[in-house]
Design a protein around this motif. Structure first.
Motif, PDB file in Angstrom:
ATOM      1  N   ASN A   5       9.106   7.078 -15.564  1.00 30.51           N
ATOM      2  CA  ASN A   5       9.185   5.694 -15.095  1.00 30.51           C
ATOM      3  C   ASN A   5      10.144   4.847 -15.944  1.00 30.51           C
ATOM      4  O   ASN A   5      10.018   3.626 -15.999  1.00 30.51           O
ATOM      5  N   HIS A  52      12.009   2.225  -8.691  1.00 30.03           N
ATOM      6  CA  HIS A  52      12.769   3.039  -7.746  1.00 30.03           C
ATOM      7  C   HIS A  52      14.207   2.548  -7.634  1.00 30.03           C
ATOM      8  O   HIS A  52      14.502   1.366  -7.824  1.00 30.03           O
ATOM      9  N   THR A 104      11.203   5.207   1.580  1.00 28.60           N
ATOM     10  CA  THR A 104       9.776   4.891   1.648  1.00 28.60           C
ATOM     11  C   THR A 104       9.460   3.827   2.685  1.00 28.60           C
ATOM     12  O   THR A 104       8.303   3.403   2.791  1.00 28.60           O
ATOM     13  N   ASN A 127       7.852   6.855 -10.640  1.00 29.45           N
ATOM     14  CA  ASN A 127       6.687   6.773  -9.757  1.00 29.45           C
ATOM     15  C   ASN A 127       6.349   5.352  -9.338  1.00 29.45           C
ATOM     16  O   ASN A 127       5.705   5.140  -8.314  1.00 29.45           O
ATOM     17  N   LYS A 128       6.761   4.378 -10.127  1.00 30.13           N
ATOM     18  CA  LYS A 128       6.435   2.988  -9.819  1.00 30.13           C
ATOM     19  C   LYS A 128       7.481   2.408  -8.869  1.00 30.13           C
ATOM     20  O   LYS A 128       8.684   2.587  -9.089  1.00 30.13           O
ATOM     21  N   LYS A 137       8.191  13.677 -19.905  1.00 27.06           N
ATOM     22  CA  LYS A 137       6.820  13.177 -20.087  1.00 27.06           C
ATOM     23  C   LYS A 137       6.451  13.148 -21.560  1.00 27.06           C
ATOM     24  O   LYS A 137       5.831  12.193 -22.045  1.00 27.06           O
TER      25      LYS A 137
END
Length: 277
Positions: free
Chosen positions: A137, A222, A230, A217-218, A131
């Protein structure tokens, strides 16, 4: 004696056949269900019979998730991650095996000791680091933290130790520099080990689920493994098993093909190394 050996051979091959069937059946079952029409039976051995094969499940899968982009993400992280890990693990293994420097053995034992610690233990601090450097991402967050692994360094070092020092000394006399020793002499000799480690790493990176789920996260970032997880578990009033297993098939089949391809390279590398030896 011959009849006894024949009976033992038949028993051995029968046992191996049973193991193969047990291992292959779930994959075959997934592939078959993925092309069955909605409403057909999906459980039991009778589900292997297909009445109306269709690719509508794959079409529905592409509607639910951006499979094409996520397939590209998986290929990128698996291939680039494998190549970089292979290079840096071999380079570190070469240094530990063939160079003398202060605290070399202590440092190597420390590297080996980290193998006892699950990688997931460092998930929180690693996430904070990613981060801070702006790699959340980003597909590079799946590659950079694992440029070298303790298992890979240990594995390749053991092979490099077998390379005769006399060959390296002769190359130095001929004017070969340190990196040239690694690239032109050591790497060709340890091709079987490189192929073996590449196959293990490539399949592990392809099947990676935890780290992509943590860092990406986007949805468009992925990997294929995460995107399949998902998929919605309900489509109207029923569970869309055909669509779910279509996604599972897209994940499993490339893994099997990758393993078979890398096994071919591994055998070729072993044969070449044996001939050179």
């Amino acid at each position: 004696m011959k009849s006894k050996r024949l009976a033992q051979g038949i028993a051995l091959h029968a046992a191996m056949g049973i193991v193969v069937v047990i291992c292959v059946f779930p994959v075959l079952w997934s592939c078959v269900i993925s092309v069955k029409s909605v409403g057909e039976k999906v459980s039991g051995f009778s589900a292997l019979a297909i009445q109306n094969p269709t690719l509508a499940n794959y079409a529905r899968l592409f509607q639910l998730v951006p499979i094409g982009q996520q397939l590209g993400n998986s290929v990128f992280t698996a291939v680039v991650g494998t190549v970089t890990t292979l290079f840096f693990c071999a380079l570190a293994g070469f240094a530990f095996a063939k160079y003398q420097f202060p605290y070399r053995d202590a440092l190597f034992y420390f590297v080996v000791a980290t193998m006892t610690i699950p990688a997931e233990v460092g998930a929180v601090p690693l996430f904070l680091i990613m981060k801070e450097v702006g790699l959340i991402n980003s597909l590079w967050s799946l590659i950079l933290p694992r440029l070298a692994t303790a298992v890979g360094v240990f594995y390749l070092r053991q092979y490099i130790l077998e390379v005769p020092d006399d060959i390296l000394d002769a190359a130095r006399i001929d004017g070969c520099r340190d990196f040239g020793l690694f690239w032109k002499i050591v790497c060709p000799v340890i091709k079987p080990a490189l192929a073996s480690w590449a196959s293990l790493t490539l399949i592990a990176r392809w099947n990676d689920f935890f780290w992509p789920l943590l860092f990406l996260n986007k949805p468009e970032k992925h990997t294929l493994m995460v995107s399949v997880s998902t998929l919605p578990l309900t489509d109207g009033l029923a569970t869309p098993w055909q669509v779910i297993l279509a996604g599972t098939t897209l994940v499993i089949v490339p893994s099997v093909l990758l393993y078979l391809a890398m096994q071919t390279f591994q055998k070729a590398g072993a044969l070449e190394g044996a001939i050179k030896g």
